[in-house]
Scaffold this motif. Sequence first.
Motif, PDB file in Angstrom:
ATOM      1  N   SER A 126      -9.169  -2.714  -8.961  1.00  0.00           N
ATOM      2  CA  SER A 126      -7.772  -2.750  -9.382  1.00  0.00           C
ATOM      3  C   SER A 126      -7.609  -3.262 -10.808  1.00  0.00           C
ATOM      4  O   SER A 126      -6.552  -3.076 -11.406  1.00  0.00           O
TER       5      SER A 126
ATOM      6  N   GLN B  23      -6.968  -2.276   1.653  1.00  0.00           N
ATOM      7  CA  GLN B  23      -6.268  -2.228   0.374  1.00  0.00           C
ATOM      8  C   GLN B  23      -5.238  -3.345   0.258  1.00  0.00           C
ATOM      9  O   GLN B  23      -4.970  -3.839  -0.845  1.00  0.00           O
TER      10      GLN B  23
ATOM     11  N   VAL C 189       0.855  -1.193   0.000  1.00  0.00           N
ATOM     12  CA  VAL C 189       0.000   0.000   0.000  1.00  0.00           C
ATOM     13  C   VAL C 189       0.887   1.237   0.000  1.00  0.00           C
ATOM     14  O   VAL C 189       1.848   1.327   0.778  1.00  0.00           O
TER      15      VAL C 189
END
Length: 315
Positions: free
Chosen positions: A289, A211, A185
């Motif tokens: 993503s 995340q 991250v």
Amino acid sequence: MTDKIDKGPAAAPAGPGASGSPYEAIKAIPVRHYGRWISAVAVAAILAWLVYAFSQGKIIWATVGDKLFDPAVLSGLGNTIIISISAMALGLALGILFAVMRLSKNPVTSFVSWIYIWFFRGTPVYVQLLVWFSLPLIFQYINLGPIYKNETVDVMTPFMVALLGLGLNEGAYMAEIVRAGIQSVDEGQTEASHALGMTQVQTMRRVVLPQAMRVIIPPTGNEFINMLKTSSLVSAVQYTELLRASSNIGSTAGAVIEMYFVASIWYLALTSVFSVGQYYLERRYARGSLRSLPPTPFERLKANLNMFRRTEVAK
């Protein structure tokens, strides 16, 4: 003087209007993949040979079918699922804790985390199980003062030995997986969270970990699949899971190899089911993503069927 040569107007490109005839239709010819057919035939031949070889062996296949749903086998199967999920949950919790400790700026907590990971990754899980199983030889009592006190032999039951042996070992591997996910991250996310007034714990729980899950989930799924198979080692500490239950039946009924096949079938079934769950879990956390989510197994099957139909039409 030089004479000027009049070349006249440039020739117009030929088209359907010039000669009055339309363009010739393009005939699409699919590419022939002869290597695929050759490799498919070779693999099919090897599989057929293996099936024939085992069919001619001294194996009573009727016993495999009869014992597949034996109550003792199903009980061992349930114990395998219970110990695998419990040990994985313990390993995941420890992995998150020690990953955060490893990334801490506090040198003491970082060093303790490093020692934990170094020790449990550096020793075989089978040895760790035997150490926990032999703990009553070292300590007669587990004395936590006014909180808890009992004889070690009563505390270290086969389930507790299996849970500690598998869970603590898995925690070391999960710590490295979680640490890699956290470090994936961008640091700007943490800085932005702190600018909004979030504490370190809130930033980790609300911003970083959600995340990082995209990176954590795939190897975690692989670890759980491996846990299902590694749980067979706990038969050495008297915990009656799938392998031990099958082995007990095989030794009493004189069908040792047949019961190994029964255990293998159930292990394959468990890993297949949880592999499908892992795929959909990875697909869920891949949202945002990827431009498009990977196709599901049903969508892949449908696409392959459509490909065969297009090939037939082209012919």
